[in-house]
Design a protein around this motif. Sequence first.
Motif, short mmCIF file in Angstrom:
data_model
loop_
_atom_site.label_atom_id
_atom_site.label_comp_id
_atom_site.label_asym_id
_atom_site.label_seq_id
_atom_site.Cartn_x
_atom_site.Cartn_y
_atom_site.Cartn_z
N TYR A 5 0.84 -1.19 0.00
CA TYR A 5 0.00 0.00 0.00
C TYR A 5 0.88 1.25 0.00
CZ TYR A 5 -3.46 -3.44 1.59
OH TYR A 5 -4.27 -4.54 1.69
N PHE A 37 -7.59 2.01 -2.18
CA PHE A 37 -8.03 1.30 -1.00
C PHE A 37 -8.91 2.19 -0.14
CE2 PHE A 37 -7.11 -0.36 3.37
CZ PHE A 37 -7.68 -1.62 3.21
N GLY A 81 -8.94 -6.82 10.22
CA GLY A 81 -9.05 -5.80 9.18
C GLY A 81 -8.77 -4.38 9.63
N ARG A 84 -11.14 0.35 9.09
CA ARG A 84 -11.37 -1.08 8.96
C ARG A 84 -11.53 -1.46 7.49
NH1 ARG A 84 -16.09 -2.47 12.57
NH2 ARG A 84 -17.29 -1.48 10.90
N ARG A 85 -10.96 -2.58 7.11
CA ARG A 85 -11.14 -3.14 5.76
C ARG A 85 -12.60 -3.57 5.58
NH1 ARG A 85 -7.65 -8.18 5.40
NH2 ARG A 85 -9.28 -8.85 6.82
N SER A 86 -13.08 -3.45 4.36
CA SER A 86 -14.44 -3.88 4.04
C SER A 86 -14.59 -5.38 4.30
CB SER A 86 -14.77 -3.57 2.58
OG SER A 86 -15.97 -4.21 2.19
N PRO A 97 -12.04 -7.30 0.16
CA PRO A 97 -10.78 -7.07 0.87
C PRO A 97 -9.85 -6.06 0.21
CG PRO A 97 -10.72 -9.14 -0.31
CD PRO A 97 -12.12 -8.65 -0.42
N ALA A 101 -11.33 -0.31 1.74
CA ALA A 101 -11.65 -0.07 3.13
C ALA A 101 -13.13 0.24 3.28
CB ALA A 101 -10.81 1.09 3.66
#
Length: 476
Positions: free
Chosen positions: A51, A74, A101, A121-123, A127, A130
Amino acid sequence: MHPAYAAALTALAIASTAGATFVVELQVIPGAAPSEPTFLNAPVGDADYFYTGARKNADIWIHDRETGQRIGTFLNLPNAATAAEDGLLSMAFHPDFATNGLFYTYVYRNSERLLRITEHRRSTTDPLVADPSYSRQIYQMPNSNSHNGGWLDFSPVDGYLYFTTGDGGANQRQNNGLPSQDLFDPHGKLHRVDVSGDDFPADDDFNFGVPADNPFAAGGGLPEVYAYGLRHPWRGSFDRANGDLYLGDVGGVQFEEVNRVPAGEAGLNFGWRVFEGLDPTTIGSNDPIPPNVTDPFYSYPHAGGAAITGGHVYRGTEHPEMQGTYFHADYIKSTIGSFDVTTGVPTEIKDRTAQMFGSGGERITAIGADGLGELYMLSFFSQDIYRITSFVPPPIDGDYNQDGVVDLSDYTVWRDAVGQPAGTLPNDPDGGVIGEDQYQTWIANFGTDATPVPEPATLGWLAVLAVSAVHGHRQR
């Protein structure tokens, strides 16, 4: 130690050949970094993605690790930048990111004069993006758009979140730098917090726990402060082998510093604004001299203008000859340097600029590591991503410094070894006491270059830069 780090260290133990002489070359992904990039990071152990972040646009991009190319955005945060030093400055992944996440951003918005650390937090459904609906503020502090610090990450040893703040800079005028020694002022500090706790339930601005072994947890200073005496710590990193923390601290007028916080050593004072490098400063000449100041692990002169970009210790497995080597850059001087940290003091101090860029240089704003410990550099102007690679040059008679080229540097090594016993010099076919025979070997092989001209890289890399040159030595 978290299992992801423990697994990485097992691989290191198998692959390590630390101490081998190597030549650095680069793989470049043109235009792959976001505009005005400030970081490159990845969850430890992630073999698929890394990232990057853009200061001004506040974008976090996700990249395919194999090719380095951007997959998508992201997360996009509200436009953060209105001046030269604000915006999205850093990102860190929770040690359990693979399961929970959670990740964290460090943003300073000049429009509100606040520095904020926020949990995201990641979705749960995708993945690669976010969850834009979730955020939780961990920490905030006021600042004035100068010397924001701007780095954060989790320790591989204790699992706590560490982050840096700058001294507030010139906006404080005659008080410039004074807060760094004030233990009740958050400026110029290294902070350490537990994101799983909340010791301030009545305060929505602070949502973190204070580790019980923080040096001022019981009083005497802000409870989250872990170390102090910093000026403008631009980029830090943990050594994945032992948890030691390295901080690049931008100097004022005398020295640039790399400061080391050994794992578990709390309360270190790095001396600003009374000391810069190993010397007293002029700006702090009337300040009281603090006791027990910790010298920088490494420093070099600021002369002519300089701004260090703190780097990383190499702990990947693809280039075992680089094990234990710390790479750093200088944004103003457009240089790249390295030294070995294996012995606990910097050794093998080298200027790598010519190896990487020939006669030019590059404005590097960040050096980062992917999930497997391979290292990258981000260019501010070209927006290129450079992957740091290396090779061990084949032996050449007369190549006394083992850089793959017989040149003037080898004469210096021979000259300093004259009179010493046989075996002192590498690549010496003559034997015997160092003297005329070794000099003649150097003359006979002068100009021989074993550095290969790299072919275009495979596996999706778009180009390769590799130029070999004389190794120089940074001044201490």
